[in-house]
Design an enzyme around this catalytic site. Structure first.
Site, short mmCIF file in Angstrom:
data_model
loop_
_atom_site.label_atom_id
_atom_site.label_comp_id
_atom_site.label_asym_id
_atom_site.label_seq_id
_atom_site.Cartn_x
_atom_site.Cartn_y
_atom_site.Cartn_z
N CYS A 109 -1.10 0.84 -9.54
CA CYS A 109 -0.74 -0.26 -8.63
C CYS A 109 -0.33 -1.51 -9.42
O CYS A 109 0.73 -1.51 -10.01
CB CYS A 109 -1.86 -0.53 -7.63
SG CYS A 109 -1.22 -1.43 -6.19
N HIS A 212 -2.71 4.47 -5.32
CA HIS A 212 -4.09 4.37 -5.82
C HIS A 212 -4.68 5.77 -5.99
O HIS A 212 -5.45 6.24 -5.17
CB HIS A 212 -4.94 3.51 -4.88
CG HIS A 212 -4.76 2.04 -5.12
ND1 HIS A 212 -5.47 1.37 -6.11
CD2 HIS A 212 -3.94 1.13 -4.56
CE1 HIS A 212 -5.10 0.09 -6.11
NE2 HIS A 212 -4.17 -0.08 -5.19
N GLU A 214 -6.95 6.72 -7.88
CA GLU A 214 -8.42 6.74 -8.02
C GLU A 214 -9.12 6.92 -6.67
O GLU A 214 -10.30 7.25 -6.63
CB GLU A 214 -8.91 5.47 -8.74
CG GLU A 214 -9.07 4.22 -7.88
CD GLU A 214 -7.74 3.58 -7.48
OE1 GLU A 214 -6.68 4.08 -7.89
OE2 GLU A 214 -7.79 2.56 -6.75
#
Ligand code: MN
Length: 260
Positions: A109, A212, A214
């Site tokens: 990001c 994102h 993660e």
């Protein structure tokens, strides 16, 4: 076990003090992939920023506020978001040094944007205003929920890692890469043309993704491959870093003997 640094953002507390912090999702993703995650605060002294690289085998640049457009020679637009000058300065210095030394880097990001600016590239300060992007890139769905499609360049390293040409990803950004930095290629795009991933042509592993990842890997195992590859590359780098450190110790010992 390789050591992977995560750069911190800053937040003002209710006491008026500054906290340096990283979202736990990044820490868990790196730890689950088999590396030791270490949090890196912003520092002013370039020598100390370089010092981080004496013990790091990889670097994750997490999400956060907007990069100051002055770093890509633009004046701020009205729709530019919050900016963190200390973080910009420290993270850019660290990322440039990591790129120069071949340290594996994963930008997420804000991290893809920071990585691109560190390599001399530019950003769209605001997709809606500057690019008339038709897709909603600031989703209001849960963080783990993929809302738009990206298409990978099949000749990219990212495609080699993920093994799928079309993916669905989450999206929490109002900026994106405009012109890729020196030596960087576009690895994925959304259907409206927004650049969603870049990677270095020459560096062993310098990849940025706009989504994102993660928040995705636990529900979609495909995305865990990105962290797994980062850790594998960090292991390779660790061998080189240890050999360098050993050679430096030996040459220091040799010069001590000569002066005796
Ligand atoms: Mn997006």
């Amino acid at each position: 076990m390789p050591v992977i640094g995560l750069t911190c953002g800053s937040e003002m507390t209710s006491h008026g003090t500054i906290d340096h912090r990283v979202n736990e999702d990044y820490v868990r993703a790196v730890a689950a992939a088999g590396a030791v995650p270490v949090l890196l605060p912003p520092l002013h002294d370039p020598a100390q920023v370089d010092g981080f690289l004496s013990f790091l085998d990889g670097l994750v640049l997490p999400g956060g506020v907007d990069v100051d457009p002055a770093y890509y020679s633009e004046e701020p637009l009205h729709s530019l978001g919050q900016v963190d000058p200390d973080r910009d300065e420290s993270e850019l210095a660290l990322t440039r040094a990591a790129l120069a030394q071949g340290v594996p880097v994963l930008g997420i990001c804000r991290g893809i944007q920071l990585l691109n600016v560190a390599a001399g590239g530019s950003l769209y300060q605001d997709l809606e205003v500057q690019m008339k992007a038709s897709i909603k890139h600031e989703q209001q769905a849960p963080r783990w929920y993929p809302t738009h499609e990206v298409r990978l360049d099949v000749s990219s390293k990212l495609y080699e890692i993920l093994g799928q040409e079309v993916l669905r990803v989450n999206s929490f950004h109002h900026q994106a890469v405009k012109i890729p930095g020196e030596g960087f290629l576009v690895a994925a795009k959304a259907r409206d043309g927004v650049i969603e991933a870049i990677e270095s042509r020459d560096h062993p592993f310098a990849i940025g993704v706009q989504w994102h990842v993660e928040c995705l890997w636990e529900r979609e195992p495909l995305f865990a491959r990105l962290f797994a590859r980062l850790v594998a590359e960090a292991k390779n780098y660790q061998v080189r870093r240890m050999a360098r450190a050993e050679a430096a110790t030996e040459s220091a010992a040799a010069s001590r003997c000569e002066t005796r």
